[in-house]
Design a protein around this motif. Structure first.
Motif, PDB file in Angstrom:
ATOM      1  N   GLY A   1      39.217 -13.162  25.984  1.00 15.99           N
ATOM      2  CA  GLY A   1      39.170 -14.624  25.970  1.00 15.99           C
ATOM      3  C   GLY A   1      40.573 -15.166  26.002  1.00 15.99           C
ATOM      4  O   GLY A   1      41.498 -14.556  25.457  1.00 15.99           O
ATOM      5  N   ASP A   2      40.728 -16.317  26.637  1.00 14.54           N
ATOM      6  CA  ASP A   2      42.050 -16.919  26.774  1.00 14.54           C
ATOM      7  C   ASP A   2      42.636 -17.213  25.389  1.00 14.54           C
ATOM      8  O   ASP A   2      41.922 -17.332  24.408  1.00 14.54           O
ATOM      9  N   VAL A   3      43.971 -17.351  25.351  1.00 11.71           N
ATOM     10  CA  VAL A   3      44.665 -17.634  24.101  1.00 11.71           C
ATOM     11  C   VAL A   3      44.169 -18.971  23.551  1.00 11.71           C
ATOM     12  O   VAL A   3      44.047 -19.937  24.294  1.00 11.71           O
ATOM     13  N   GLY A   4      43.860 -18.995  22.249  1.00 13.18           N
ATOM     14  CA  GLY A   4      43.429 -20.253  21.631  1.00 13.18           C
ATOM     15  C   GLY A   4      41.943 -20.542  21.779  1.00 13.18           C
ATOM     16  O   GLY A   4      41.475 -21.613  21.433  1.00 13.18           O
ATOM     17  N   PHE A   5      41.177 -19.574  22.313  1.00  8.21           N
ATOM     18  CA  PHE A   5      39.739 -19.802  22.489  1.00  8.21           C
ATOM     19  C   PHE A   5      38.917 -19.333  21.286  1.00  8.21           C
ATOM     20  O   PHE A   5      37.709 -19.334  21.319  1.00  8.21           O
ATOM     21  N   GLY A   6      39.606 -18.881  20.222  1.00  7.59           N
ATOM     22  CA  GLY A   6      38.891 -18.574  18.974  1.00  7.59           C
ATOM     23  C   GLY A   6      38.457 -17.145  18.794  1.00  7.59           C
ATOM     24  O   GLY A   6      37.425 -16.871  18.167  1.00  7.59           O
ATOM     25  N   LYS A   7      39.248 -16.174  19.308  1.00  3.84           N
ATOM     26  CA  LYS A   7      38.890 -14.755  19.138  1.00  3.84           C
ATOM     27  C   LYS A   7      39.014 -14.347  17.665  1.00  3.84           C
ATOM     28  O   LYS A   7      38.185 -13.618  17.147  1.00  3.84           O
ATOM     29  N   THR A   8      40.089 -14.817  16.999  1.00  2.00           N
ATOM     30  CA  THR A   8      40.333 -14.412  15.608  1.00  2.00           C
ATOM     31  C   THR A   8      39.204 -14.895  14.704  1.00  2.00           C
ATOM     32  O   THR A   8      38.777 -14.185  13.791  1.00  2.00           O
ATOM     33  N   GLU A   9      38.693 -16.103  14.961  1.00  4.89           N
ATOM     34  CA  GLU A   9      37.578 -16.640  14.164  1.00  4.89           C
ATOM     35  C   GLU A   9      36.367 -15.714  14.276  1.00  4.89           C
ATOM     36  O   GLU A   9      35.689 -15.432  13.283  1.00  4.89           O
ATOM     37  N   VAL A  10      36.107 -15.213  15.492  1.00 12.44           N
ATOM     38  CA  VAL A  10      34.990 -14.279  15.701  1.00 12.44           C
ATOM     39  C   VAL A  10      35.234 -13.003  14.895  1.00 12.44           C
ATOM     40  O   VAL A  10      34.347 -12.509  14.191  1.00 12.44           O
ATOM     41  N   ALA A  11      36.478 -12.488  14.969  1.00 10.56           N
ATOM     42  CA  ALA A  11      36.818 -11.240  14.261  1.00 10.56           C
ATOM     43  C   ALA A  11      36.655 -11.390  12.759  1.00 10.56           C
ATOM     44  O   ALA A  11      36.212 -10.458  12.073  1.00 10.56           O
ATOM     45  N   MET A  12      36.979 -12.580  12.220  1.00  6.25           N
ATOM     46  CA  MET A  12      36.890 -12.792  10.766  1.00  6.25           C
ATOM     47  C   MET A  12      35.451 -12.692  10.274  1.00  6.25           C
ATOM     48  O   MET A  12      35.200 -12.297   9.141  1.00  6.25           O
ATOM     49  N   ASN A  13      34.484 -13.028  11.124  1.00  3.73           N
ATOM     50  CA  ASN A  13      33.070 -12.846  10.766  1.00  3.73           C
ATOM     51  C   ASN A  13      32.767 -11.372  10.530  1.00  3.73           C
ATOM     52  O   ASN A  13      32.071 -11.013   9.583  1.00  3.73           O
ATOM     53  N   ALA A  14      33.304 -10.507  11.424  1.00  4.22           N
ATOM     54  CA  ALA A  14      33.089  -9.062  11.297  1.00  4.22           C
ATOM     55  C   ALA A  14      33.766  -8.530  10.030  1.00  4.22           C
ATOM     56  O   ALA A  14      33.179  -7.742   9.277  1.00  4.22           O
ATOM     57  N   LEU A  15      35.007  -8.982   9.792  1.00  4.21           N
ATOM     58  CA  LEU A  15      35.749  -8.523   8.604  1.00  4.21           C
ATOM     59  C   LEU A  15      35.001  -8.893   7.329  1.00  4.21           C
ATOM     60  O   LEU A  15      34.828  -8.068   6.430  1.00  4.21           O
ATOM     61  N   LEU A  16      34.528 -10.151   7.274  1.00  4.25           N
ATOM     62  CA  LEU A  16      33.840 -10.616   6.063  1.00  4.25           C
ATOM     63  C   LEU A  16      32.526  -9.843   5.838  1.00  4.25           C
ATOM     64  O   LEU A  16      32.208  -9.455   4.712  1.00  4.25           O
TER      65      LEU A  16
END
Length: 995
Positions: free
Chosen positions: A513-528
């Motif tokens: 996904g392009d930069v700033g499209f919210g990949k980290t937010e998706v990853a944080m769901n997995a981490l939590l």
């Protein structure tokens, strides 16, 4: 909201609402609220866009706002009823607006008699862009007796067919794929794309614009016309009964930083104010049914876009105490005697669709790769007459001026050459067999890579993964706490990950996904999810800077859950490192964010490793991470798009997700093309400094970058500049980036090394020096460095001398400036990025092999290797040599634009069955009218090619009336045609092949 509602409601109750002709608000957001209120009160709102340009700015980068203003004013002035109100943000209305006489609508109905030349002239004077293919609003295309147009405010285009000068049919068409709908419509109304001007007025404004002193790259009515309306413009607050909100008045100082050509500030201070209301309060009830039960004595109004929504909120449609209003607006207020509640959610701004048709952008002298003969230079398409018959051939030049002629029906054998963003290549020698040897070498290498990929995937398939419970309320609450609504893509990616984690199999998923499209937010769901199940997780980034950014972001988001987390990178002290490693081993620390330092750590109960910017890690490093524990879940993220073919090949081996939709709060980047001057550079830098921001300055030449630093410091003596490029040591580069993030200096002067990976929200202007020397993909990537917060980004493409650059470079730069070249420019940037991404994913981005054969062929061969090793049989790409003495080509009289013909040649050459050919033929007839004879014969030639391949025929030739077929096994058969005429040769050949 409450003050506007109370004010307008009182006016309505006193039957004085028509006194309010113009409502002046603060910004777009307040304008939307006012629009909903005006609609609710039974009046018709017309909303002007928030126009934040300064007088004299090049308006190509404000084309969307100018179109919105034109649309709203045209609607307002041509609306015949009295109950209308114009709503405008204060910045917009501080400028003179076009008068009512500048607007009109032009009706075209079935069976009308129309002079096409006069219509062309009218559309030109009304501000329409004439293009090859209509891909967005305000564009028109005329091809023979077919006119395509997309008027302002329309999601679809309209295709008008003429028979001589009579309108034969009007149909809508989809601007994504250019296909029209079957139903005909009676008429359409065309509004101006800029203003409804006659020829004399249009020319008058254009002449004045041409004579103005301006650094605008292309001086025309679109870029500067709005500033020079003269007696066609008027300051509306002086001529209309106006009211202003207190918030708009408080904006005055900011609006008047640049005062030129704006309405006198005192006029706004004298406009009657709308004072803040004490009677009404805004509400956001969690349980609507319960809330209503507390206020039974009040009049209850429920606004909903549908009856289904009412039922979803457990409300009764038959309840006589509730007044239901079925509309789409949003209003949530409580007063002394009424409640207004909306069940509707805010609708995100409609973004432009990406056009599905990718126009072939092969330019003369571009490098191409032929599957058999290697790298050559494309020299265009030329007609060649052989045995009295005319055919089109692709001309490719090789070493020693050798020329290869490829029949256009086999154009699929060549591809644009791209390698590591560099377009320079060494051409091969024809007929030497060296390219075949080179391909064999690459094939061996690729089989080894593909083998490794498959082995790893197969081994992981046999292992039971750590099973995670993802069905927890806390995970849903986490998504609600994000402070924004997830995009559809984000929600789907989270669902995919949760399915993987709870399946009992080992997850190996890649999210692009392009930069700033919210990949980290998706990853944080997995981490939590993993940590709430009392397991451990690691988050790995390629640089210390990124690790620090992610760590701080995650600390904030995970604060309420209270689990121990740490950061481990090159900056961590020995003592801290020791404590973190102990905490990981004992299981006390649940999450560590870090760099390569995490590669050898020991853990207690590790369940998930997230790899950010995974294309920056080598294959061996990624395998080390997977080796931390054999059943660990792997989730990788990459900012580079994955080529479709590779995606299909790899998706059999790993999970793939993509984020293609930008978040709603992300603003676009305002782009300008400028000619270099010290004055310009000074103004850009000072403008960004005035709003407390920092700048990137891209100068892609290490040899002269220090001299450029001196130039900048001379233009603005007190400015702080730091230099970064690939020859600076990593530790020093990291220090510089840290300093920039901490606002220790103003300008980061860099080579294109800053193209990806950096998230610096305070740097919101970028100057790209020598922009004409960059490819469109690089310019697109560099522009993505700014506008990464809720602040608007500014990108300046600067060229040394606009008279010296090629027409092609001008076209591309202006396309990027106005963002309207969706069918080719942006799509091409995506193609280039995809091609680059393909190499990165397999960890071979620096391979010399890619440079030798180009990414396109490299990926194709990798896909074949993966398919072959997975047990799939892929047939070799065979060709048929057609030497029929017939005239068959896409006629330039039928399709006048070269790039459109080239695109159709490419699509037809890739057809594998007759239905694909029929579909393209139908589309061509729809877009260009009935095919002429050579075009019709070319379509039949493609049919001959497809049937020949299915019959294993490798050559078809004709001489006089004899037609000879040669099969793959070299057996021959000759048949006779009734005559040597084209139609007889074609009919006889097709009859034989269809036997």
């Amino acid at each position: 909201m409450k003050s506007i509602y109370e004010f307008l409601k009182n006016l309505k109750d006193e039957k004085r609402l028509k006194e309010c002709e113009l409502l002046i608000v603060n910004d777009d957001k307040q304008a939307q609220i006012a629009k909903d209120i005006v609609s609710y009160l039974g009046f018709s709102p017309f909303v002007l866009s928030d126009f934040r340009a300064n007088f004299g700015d090049d308006l190509l980068s404000f084309s969307e706002e100018i179109q919105d203003i034109t649309k709203a004013l045209n609607g307002f002035y041509t609306y015949k009823k009295q109950n209308k109100i114009l709503i405008s943000p204060i910045r917009t209305i501080s400028y003179a607006m076009p008068k009512a006489k500048c607007f009109d609508n032009y009706e075209i109905a079935f069976a009308d008699t129309i002079n096409l030349e006069e219509l062309k002239s009218k559309l030109y004077n009304w501000g329409y862009y004439f293009v090859d293919i209509v891909t967005s609003e305000a564009e028109v295309s005329i091809r023979g007796d077919i006119l395509d147009i997309c008027p302002l405010g329309h999601e679809f285009g309209y295709r008008i067919s003429f028979f001589d000068d009579e309108v034969e049919s009007i149909r809508k068409f989809d601007i994504e794929d250019q296909k029209s709908f079957k139903e005909e419509i009676e008429s359409i109304s065309i509004s101006p794309a800029f203003l409804a001007l006659d020829e004399e007025t249009f020319e008058g404004i254009n002449e004045q614009v041409q004579s103005v002193e301006s650094d605008t790259f292309v001086k025309d009515i679109h870029s500067l016309g709005f500033w020079y309306l003269n007696d066609l413009g008027e300051y509306l607050p002086q001529n209309m009964n106006s009211f202003i909100t207190q918030e708009a008045l408080s904006e005055l100082e900011e609006v008047y930083v640049f005062e030129e050509k704006r309405l006198n500030k005192d006029k706004f201070l004298a406009t009657p104010q709308i004072y803040n209301s004490k009677i009404y309060q805004e509400i956001a009830p969690a349980n609507i049914k319960e809330f209503i039960s507390f206020h039974k004595d009040k009049k209850v109004n429920i606004i909903s876009s549908s009856e289904a929504k009412v039922k979803a909120f457990d409300l009764e449609l038959s309840d006589t105490n509730i007044n239901y209003i079925f509309e789409s607006y949003i209003l949530n207020l409580i007063g002394d005697d009424e409640i207004i509640i909306s069940l509707n959610k805010e609708i995100k701004t409609r973004r432009k669709k990406r056009v599905k048709l990718v126009l072939d952008e092969l330019q003369e002298n571009d490098f191409v790769v032929h599957e058999k003969h290697g790298i050559g230079q494309y020299k265009g398409i030329e007609p060649v007459t052989v045995m009295g018959a005319k055919r089109d051939f692709v001309i490719v030049m090789y070493a020693g001026d050798d020329k290869l002629l490829i029949p256009v029906e086999n154009i699929d054998l060549i591809d644009r050459y791209v390698a590591d963003g560099s377009s320079y290549a060494t051409v091969d020698k024809l007929g030497k067999g060296s390219f075949a040897k080179l391909k064999d070498k690459v094939k061996d290498k690729l089989f080894a890579i593909a083998n490794d990929i498959i082995k790893i995937a197969a081994a992981r398939e046999l292992i039971n993964g750590v099973k995670i419970n993802t069905d927890k309320k806390a995970l849903l609450d986490f998504q609600k706490d994000a402070g924004f609504d997830y995009t559809k893509d984000q929600s789907k990616a989270v669902r995919d990950i949760f399915t993987d984690l709870s399946s009992g199999r080992v997850m190996d998923r890649l999210l692009s996904g392009d930069v700033g499209f919210g990949k980290t937010e998706v990853a944080m769901n997995a981490l939590l999810a993993v940590i709430l199940d009392d397991k451990q997780a690691l988050f790995v980034c390629p640089t210390t800077l990124l690790a620090t950014q992610h760590f701080h972001g995650m600390q904030k988001r995970f604060e309420q859950y209270g689990f121990p987390m740490a950061k481990l990178d090159g900056k961590t002290t020995s003592k801290e490192k020791s404590n973190i490693k102990k905490g990981l081993e004992s299981g006390e620390i649940k999450l560590v964010v870090g760099t390569h330092s995490l590669l050898g750590v020991k853990t207690n109960d590790l369940a998930l490793v997230v790899i950010d910017e995974e294309h920056k890690f080598g294959v061996k490093q990624k395998e080390k991470l997977k080796a931390l524990r054999e059943d660990v879940h792997i989730f990788s993220m990459s900012a580079t798009p994955i080529p479709r073919t590779l995606n299909l090949a790899l998706s059999k081996l790993k999970g793939m997700s993509a984020l293609l939709t930008p978040p709603s709060e992300r603003l676009g980047v305002r782009s300008y093309v400028k000619e270099y001057s010290d004055k310009l550079i000074k103004e850009i830098i000072l403008r960004e400094k005035r709003r407390g921001g920092q700048l990137f300055y891209v100068h892609n030449n290490i040899a002269s970058i220090e001299a450029k630093k001196g130039d900048i410091e001379e233009i603005i003596p007190n400015i702080k500049v730091e230099v970064i490029h690939s020859k600076i040591k990593p530790a020093q580069a990291e220090k510089i980036i840290d300093g920039f993030e901490n606002k220790e200096f103003d300008i980061l002067l860099a080579t294109s090394i800053v193209e990806s990976g950096l998230h610096l929200p305070n740097a919101n202007s970028i100057i790209i020096d020598g922009a004409d020397r960059f490819g469109i993909a690089d310019l697109h990537q560099l522009r993505g460095r700014v506008g990464r917060s809720d602040k608007e980004g500014f990108c300046y493409y600067v060229v040394e001398d606009k008279k010296q650059i090629t027409n092609d470079a001008v076209k591309r730069l202006v396309a990027l400036e106005s963002n309207s070249y969706l069918g080719s420019g942006t799509a091409l940037a995506h193609q280039d990025l995809e091609i680059r991404g393909g190499g990165n994913i397999i960890g071979e981005a620096q391979s010399g092999h890619i440079k030798q054969i180009g990414y396109g062929l490299y990926l194709k061969m990798l896909e074949e290797a993966l398919a072959s090793l997975s047990g799939e049989t892929k047939e070799e790409n065979k060709t048929v040599d057609i030497k029929l003495a017939i005239s068959a080509y896409l006629s330039d009289e039928y399709i006048t634009e070269d790039r459109v013909r080239l695109e159709l040649y490419r699509r037809l050459s890739k057809c594998h069955d007759k239905d694909e050919v029929y579909a393209i033929e139908e589309e061509m007839e729809d877009r260009f009218g009935k095919p002429d004879l050579p075009t019709k014969q070319f379509l039949e030639l493609i049919m001959i090619k497809i049937l020949s391949l299915s019959k294993k025929i490798k050559t078809i030739s004709s001489y006089e009336m004899n037609i000879t077929f040669v099969k793959d096994d070299d057996s021959k058969e000759t048949i006779k045609s009734p005559s040597k005429d084209d139609d007889d040769i074609i009919a006889t050949t097709l009859k034989y092949l269809r036997k």
